[in-house]
Design a protein around this motif. Structure first.
Motif, PDB file in Angstrom:
ATOM      1  N   THR A 218     -24.683 -10.757  32.504  1.00  0.00           N
ATOM      2  CA  THR A 218     -26.015 -11.002  32.632  1.00  0.00           C
ATOM      3  C   THR A 218     -26.754 -10.021  32.985  1.00  0.00           C
ATOM      4  N   GLN A 219     -26.234  -8.832  33.530  1.00  0.00           N
ATOM      5  CA  GLN A 219     -27.241  -7.430  33.703  1.00  0.00           C
ATOM      6  C   GLN A 219     -27.635  -7.068  32.060  1.00  0.00           C
ATOM      7  N   ARG A 220     -26.550  -6.975  31.467  1.00  0.00           N
ATOM      8  CA  ARG A 220     -26.810  -6.687  29.955  1.00  0.00           C
ATOM      9  C   ARG A 220     -27.917  -7.617  29.348  1.00  0.00           C
ATOM     10  N   LYS A 221     -27.871  -8.833  29.591  1.00  0.00           N
ATOM     11  CA  LYS A 221     -28.676  -9.620  28.934  1.00  0.00           C
ATOM     12  C   LYS A 221     -30.217  -9.581  29.575  1.00  0.00           C
ATOM     13  N   LEU A 222     -30.295  -9.042  31.020  1.00  0.00           N
ATOM     14  CA  LEU A 222     -31.623  -9.118  31.584  1.00  0.00           C
ATOM     15  C   LEU A 222     -31.940  -7.886  31.191  1.00  0.00           C
ATOM     16  N   ILE A 223     -31.030  -6.408  30.855  1.00  0.00           N
ATOM     17  CA  ILE A 223     -31.746  -5.341  30.312  1.00  0.00           C
ATOM     18  C   ILE A 223     -32.199  -5.659  29.118  1.00  0.00           C
ATOM     19  N   GLN A 224     -31.450  -6.307  28.392  1.00  0.00           N
ATOM     20  CA  GLN A 224     -31.999  -6.503  26.715  1.00  0.00           C
ATOM     21  C   GLN A 224     -33.349  -7.352  26.876  1.00  0.00           C
ATOM     22  N   ASP A 225     -33.357  -8.270  27.706  1.00  0.00           N
ATOM     23  CA  ASP A 225     -34.661  -9.146  27.744  1.00  0.00           C
ATOM     24  C   ASP A 225     -35.840  -8.334  28.243  1.00  0.00           C
ATOM     25  N   ARG A 229     -38.895  -7.515  26.200  1.00  0.00           N
ATOM     26  CA  ARG A 229     -40.347  -7.784  26.785  1.00  0.00           C
ATOM     27  C   ARG A 229     -41.334  -6.685  26.736  1.00  0.00           C
ATOM     28  N   ARG A 230     -40.584  -5.535  27.215  1.00  0.00           N
ATOM     29  CA  ARG A 230     -41.276  -4.158  27.356  1.00  0.00           C
ATOM     30  C   ARG A 230     -41.759  -3.881  25.861  1.00  0.00           C
ATOM     31  N   LYS A 231     -40.852  -4.009  24.733  1.00  0.00           N
ATOM     32  CA  LYS A 231     -41.034  -3.626  23.461  1.00  0.00           C
ATOM     33  C   LYS A 231     -42.313  -4.727  22.998  1.00  0.00           C
ATOM     34  N   GLN A 232     -42.284  -5.727  23.492  1.00  0.00           N
ATOM     35  CA  GLN A 232     -43.195  -6.757  23.117  1.00  0.00           C
ATOM     36  C   GLN A 232     -44.632  -6.473  23.630  1.00  0.00           C
ATOM     37  N   SER A 233     -44.416  -5.948  25.186  1.00  0.00           N
ATOM     38  CA  SER A 233     -45.880  -5.845  25.741  1.00  0.00           C
ATOM     39  C   SER A 233     -46.368  -4.463  25.087  1.00  0.00           C
ATOM     40  N   ILE A 234     -45.343  -3.570  25.007  1.00  0.00           N
ATOM     41  CA  ILE A 234     -45.925  -2.268  24.255  1.00  0.00           C
ATOM     42  C   ILE A 234     -46.527  -2.489  23.131  1.00  0.00           C
ATOM     43  N   LYS A 235     -46.057  -3.351  22.284  1.00  0.00           N
ATOM     44  CA  LYS A 235     -46.520  -3.568  21.064  1.00  0.00           C
ATOM     45  C   LYS A 235     -47.803  -4.486  21.111  1.00  0.00           C
ATOM     46  N   ASP A 236     -47.844  -5.379  21.944  1.00  0.00           N
ATOM     47  CA  ASP A 236     -49.226  -6.236  22.185  1.00  0.00           C
ATOM     48  C   ASP A 236     -50.314  -5.236  22.719  1.00  0.00           C
ATOM     49  N   SER A 237     -49.683  -4.400  23.749  1.00  0.00           N
ATOM     50  CA  SER A 237     -50.865  -3.424  24.156  1.00  0.00           C
ATOM     51  C   SER A 237     -51.326  -2.535  23.310  1.00  0.00           C
ATOM     52  N   SER A 238     -50.521  -2.111  22.097  1.00  0.00           N
ATOM     53  CA  SER A 238     -50.832  -1.141  21.092  1.00  0.00           C
ATOM     54  C   SER A 238     -51.736  -1.952  20.140  1.00  0.00           C
ATOM     55  N   GLN A 239     -51.576  -3.220  19.961  1.00  0.00           N
ATOM     56  CA  GLN A 239     -52.382  -3.977  19.104  1.00  0.00           C
ATOM     57  C   GLN A 239     -53.648  -4.251  19.659  1.00  0.00           C
ATOM     58  N   ILE A 240     -53.585  -4.541  21.011  1.00  0.00           N
ATOM     59  CA  ILE A 240     -54.967  -4.700  21.738  1.00  0.00           C
ATOM     60  C   ILE A 240     -55.673  -3.619  21.593  1.00  0.00           C
ATOM     61  N   SER A 241     -55.071  -2.263  21.850  1.00  0.00           N
ATOM     62  CA  SER A 241     -55.519  -1.166  21.877  1.00  0.00           C
ATOM     63  C   SER A 241     -56.293  -0.820  20.421  1.00  0.00           C
ATOM     64  N   ARG A 242     -55.370  -1.102  19.370  1.00  0.00           N
ATOM     65  CA  ARG A 242     -55.976  -0.767  18.170  1.00  0.00           C
ATOM     66  C   ARG A 242     -57.186  -1.715  18.031  1.00  0.00           C
ATOM     67  N   MET A 243     -57.061  -3.064  18.400  1.00  0.00           N
ATOM     68  CA  MET A 243     -58.353  -3.872  18.353  1.00  0.00           C
ATOM     69  C   MET A 243     -59.467  -3.321  19.116  1.00  0.00           C
ATOM     70  N   ALA A 244     -59.086  -2.904  20.185  1.00  0.00           N
ATOM     71  CA  ALA A 244     -60.223  -2.419  20.924  1.00  0.00           C
ATOM     72  C   ALA A 244     -60.939  -1.255  20.394  1.00  0.00           C
ATOM     73  N   MET A 245     -59.998  -0.514  19.618  1.00  0.00           N
ATOM     74  CA  MET A 245     -60.605   0.908  19.149  1.00  0.00           C
ATOM     75  C   MET A 245     -61.267   0.631  17.760  1.00  0.00           C
ATOM     76  N   ASP A 246     -60.729  -0.358  17.010  1.00  0.00           N
ATOM     77  CA  ASP A 246     -61.425  -0.687  15.836  1.00  0.00           C
ATOM     78  C   ASP A 246     -62.767  -1.361  16.086  1.00  0.00           C
ATOM     79  N   ALA A 247     -62.977  -2.128  17.402  1.00  0.00           N
ATOM     80  CA  ALA A 247     -64.054  -2.806  17.693  1.00  0.00           C
ATOM     81  C   ALA A 247     -65.123  -1.606  18.178  1.00  0.00           C
ATOM     82  N   TYR A 248     -64.497  -0.676  18.879  1.00  0.00           N
ATOM     83  CA  TYR A 248     -65.343   0.361  19.244  1.00  0.00           C
ATOM     84  C   TYR A 248     -65.834   1.176  18.293  1.00  0.00           C
ATOM     85  N   ARG A 249     -65.028   1.459  17.323  1.00  0.00           N
ATOM     86  CA  ARG A 249     -65.464   2.358  16.046  1.00  0.00           C
ATOM     87  C   ARG A 249     -66.417   1.414  15.504  1.00  0.00           C
TER      88      ARG A 249
END
Length: 285
Positions: A218-225, A229-249
């Motif tokens: 369960t600990q390993r599963k929680l860590i993997q989850d 989730r962090r990878k997904q959040s980082i990916k989402d945040s990077s996408q959001i930042s890229r979109m914001a950057m593109d909009a700003y540009r």
């Protein structure tokens, strides 16, 4: 092993002998007679001892008479004195004869008394001996009866002892059998209890191992989850930042285009500021 020993010999008893008993009784009777005779002699009046002869006292008158008698013939006086002495001797002899008669009479009385006393003592001795013989016979009978009773009691006690010993052996055998069964049953119960305890400990260990494994999984599963989730959040945040950057540009480019079209002199400073903001935003992303 204990036992009861019964001695076969008889107890020591006094064996009565008639001859010895007769001699002893006669000896005792003689002693009693002599003691009684001595007692009778002590009861008789003891004769008076004659007084010690003393010389007559000589007075002055007697001395004078003796001197006067030296020249006088005293034959008549001597004859009279001898007659007086003979009469005194006759009187004394008669008194002695009377005393002898009285003594002989007393001796006869003592003899009769002694004969009567001896007869009474003999009768008492015979009665006492008969009584002792009867008591001895009764004592022998009682002793024989008591010995028989003791033998019977000893036999009864021995039989009781054998029965009690047999019962004791049977009870001891039962106790030993029960103890052996109890020990074997106790050993079986102890082995069963040890096996059950061992199984319980194994189950507890297995449950602990499975629980630790499940917890680790369960600990390993929680860590993997969490990592996913962090990878997904980082990916989402990077996408959001890229979109914001593109909009700003796009906005900056539109502003630049608008500035170019308007021809204002503040374009370089605005462009520098926009370029700095864009660099800072990229670093943050």
């Amino acid at each position: 092993m204990t036992g009861i020993n019964l001695f076969g010999y008889k107890a020591a008893l006094h064996q009565a002998d008639p001859i010895i008993n007769m001699l002893l009784s006669r000896r005792q009777e003689g002693r009693d007679v002599r003691r009684d005779i001595s007692y009778l002699h002590t009861q008789k009046p003891s004769p008076k001892k004659p007084p010690h002869p003393r010389l007559p006292m000589v007075t002055a008158e007697q001395r004078l008479l003796d001197r006067c008698r030296a020249g006088v013939d005293f034959k008549v006086f001597h004859t009279i004195e001898r007659g007086n002495k003979a009469r005194e001797r006759a009187i004394a002899h008669r008194k002695r004869a009377e005393q002898v008669v009285h003594a002989q009479a007393r001796r006869e009385e003592a003899k009769e008394y002694r004969v009567m006393f001896m007869e009474s003592r003999r009768k008492e001795a015979l009665l006492r001996r008969e009584h002792e013989q009867s008591e001895l016979q009764q004592a022998l009978l009682r002793l024989k009866a008591s010995q028989n009773q003791c033998v019977q009691q000893a036999r009864v006690r021995y039989v009781q002892y054998l029965e009690t010993r047999k019962l004791h052996h049977e009870e001891q055998a039962k106790v030993d059998n029960f103890c052996s069964r109890h020990l074997s049953l106790q050993k079986v119960i102890a082995r069963q209890h040890a096996r059950h305890k061992k199984n319980i400990m194994l189950q507890e260990k297995q449950s602990l191992v499975t629980a630790s494994r499940e917890h680790a999984a369960t600990q390993r599963k929680l860590i993997q989850d969490y990592l996913e989730r962090r990878k997904q959040s980082i990916k989402d945040s990077s996408q959001i930042s890229r979109m914001a950057m593109d909009a700003y540009r796009k906005k900056v480019q539109s502003n630049l285009l608008r500035a170019k079209t308007c021809g204002s002199g503040t374009i370089p400073s605005q462009v520098k500021a926009v370029s700095k903001k864009s660099l800072v935003f990229q670093k943050q992303c």
